[in-house]
Design an enzyme around this catalytic site. Structure first.
Site, mmCIF file in Angstrom:
data_model
loop_
_atom_site.group_PDB
_atom_site.id
_atom_site.type_symbol
_atom_site.label_atom_id
_atom_site.label_comp_id
_atom_site.label_asym_id
_atom_site.label_seq_id
_atom_site.Cartn_x
_atom_site.Cartn_y
_atom_site.Cartn_z
ATOM 1 C CE1 TYR A 2 -3.187 -3.058 0.276
ATOM 2 C CE2 TYR A 2 -3.596 -2.313 2.289
ATOM 3 C CZ TYR A 2 -3.774 -3.081 1.302
ATOM 4 O OH TYR A 2 -4.724 -4.156 1.205
ATOM 5 C CE LYS A 22 1.408 -17.788 -2.134
ATOM 6 N NZ LYS A 22 0.633 -18.937 -1.928
ATOM 7 C CG ASP A 58 -1.966 -20.132 0.185
ATOM 8 O OD1 ASP A 58 -1.196 -20.002 1.058
ATOM 9 O OD2 ASP A 58 -1.655 -20.946 -0.736
ATOM 10 C CG ASP A 90 -6.751 -4.313 4.344
ATOM 11 O OD1 ASP A 90 -7.692 -4.182 5.083
ATOM 12 O OD2 ASP A 90 -6.703 -3.777 3.273
ATOM 13 C CG ASP A 100 -11.977 -6.317 7.169
ATOM 14 O OD1 ASP A 100 -11.577 -5.920 8.297
ATOM 15 O OD2 ASP A 100 -12.573 -5.804 6.239
#
Ligand code: NAD
Length: 364
Positions: A146, A195, A227, A251, A255
């Site tokens: 980001y 990852k 994942d 992020d 959630d």
């Protein structure tokens, strides 16, 4: 202890829910013999109305001079409020990004735990819910995809967009230290999510996290691919204690964890920098649809105040007292409207102030 706190009540339900958190903090101070020095400042829509900008230097300076900041929420109805006719940098949410930047808040903590009394709000299967869960997501907040260089350019007659995921060792190390410190106050397990089978940034992440772990021999470190973590959060959330991850993975996963935990009115959060300073706020927004009605659930803000005591002031017993009082209030069947789930027999519906009172009187 003397605590210097700045309050940013903000907009919508913000002032209502912050008032209840302050009520509970005052009760804690009384029972445990602490002194609270408080200052209230404007940010968001109310600051636009008063000063023409969502975040003033005065608010930033007040926050910097405090030990911790307790925030409600900012913003209004994005379709009807005149604040959203302003350019993006003048809107309420610009204040939120501005304050995080000005205070160097790089670590975001979001607990997700299941309250047995609210199990009806949990979307998972009953056999998974029955095992319970209690985790904290620690997300890096100021680096990664980001914040890396980005561009959109035309190449060979078509547009090509590029985002860059950049992390330095120092950025990874400081948030990892935070996560291990949090784990020490809990069940002493850090699951670092990356990852590393694909990304260089993740391989560096894993290396630095392993280096930090050497200083925390009492804390167990596990690595998990993002994942796989996304699946495990719904298959067996009880396995997690502290989940440490970079900005974009965090992020998404935070959630997911919030959703698994159920009600928005219950979700607290903390954003921390390198010092003990932190900004504490509920995860929900300013809920303009119910503002001023006295029905908002203040528990997320009250639990954010508990996090403030734990992480900015090292007052674990006092933080435990707030969390215990919340559990006892729920066990007594006291509910705001948003958490009246399932069979409502034996439940008592209260408003914002009624919930604050019920929790404050259970502090001991
Ligand atoms: P919201 O979280 O304010 O509301 C979503 C729904 O949840 C609404 O029905 C609301 O009534 C309910 N809700 C939220 N908090 C509640 C509580 N404590 N008790 C009971 N019910 C609650 O999200 P939204 O409607 O998308 O956003 C409203 C405004 O809040 C927008 O301006 C948005 O930008 C802002 N916002 C601010 C923050 C923040 O200050 N950190 C975070 C998210 C959204």
């Amino acid at each position: 202890m003397k605590m210097k706190i700045v309050c940013i009540p903000g907009d919508g339900i913000g002032p209502e829910i912050v008032a209840e958190a302050n009520k509970v903090l005052d009760r804690v101070a009384q029972v445990y013999g602490h002194e609270i020095e408080r200052k209230s400042v404007l940010m968001g829509g109310c600051s636009i109305d008063a000063y023409g900008e969502p975040l003033t230097q005065e608010t930033i300076d007040a926050c910097k001079a405090a030990d911790a900041v307790l925030m409600g929420s900012i913003g209004g109805d994005t379709t009807t409020s005149p604040w959203y006719k302003l350019p993006p940098e003048k809107r309420p949410e610009a204040g939120l990004l501005g304050i995080r930047k000005a205070l160097g808040l790089f670590a975001n903590l979001r607990p997700a735990c299941l309250y047995p009394e609210l199990a009806a709000a949990c979307p998972l299967r009953p056999d998974i819910v029955a095992k319970g869960f209690d985790m904290v997501m620690v997300r890096e907040l100021t680096g990664g995809l980001y914040f890396g260089p980005r561009s959109t350019e035309e190449r060979d007659g078509q547009l090509v967009a590029t985002d860059t995921l950049v992390y330095s060792e120092a950025e990874i190390r400081r948030v990892a230290i935070r996560a291990f410190d949090v784990a020490r106050k809990r069940r002493k397990l850090v699951t670092s999510v990356d990852k590393a089978n694909v990304l260089d940034s993740s391989r560096l992440w894993r290396k630095v996290v392993e280096e930090v772990a050497k200083d925390y021999s009492d804390v167990t470190l596990k690595h998990q691919l993002v994942d796989s973590c996304a699946m495990e959060l719904v298959r067996d959330p009880g396995q997690f204690d502290v989940v440490l991850t970079e900005n974009m993975f965090g992020d998404i996963l935070s959630d997911e964890a919030s959703m698994v935990a159920g009600s928005l009115g219950m979700l607290s959060s903390a954003s921390l920098n390198e010092t003990r300073f932190g900004l504490y706020e509920p995860s929900g927004g300013s809920a303009p649809d119910i503002a001023g009605k006295g029905i908002a659930n203040p528990i997320a803000t009250i639990l954010s105040a508990a996090m403030m005591l734990r992480y900015s002031f090292d007052l674990d017993a006092e933080a435990d007292a707030i969390e215990r009082a919340v559990k006892e209030t729920l066990a007594a069947g006291i509910r705001t409207g948003d958490i009246m789930h399932g069979d409502t027999d034996g439940l008592t519906r209260v408003g914002t102030a009624g919930m604050g009172d019920a929790i404050a009187e259970r502090i001991r």
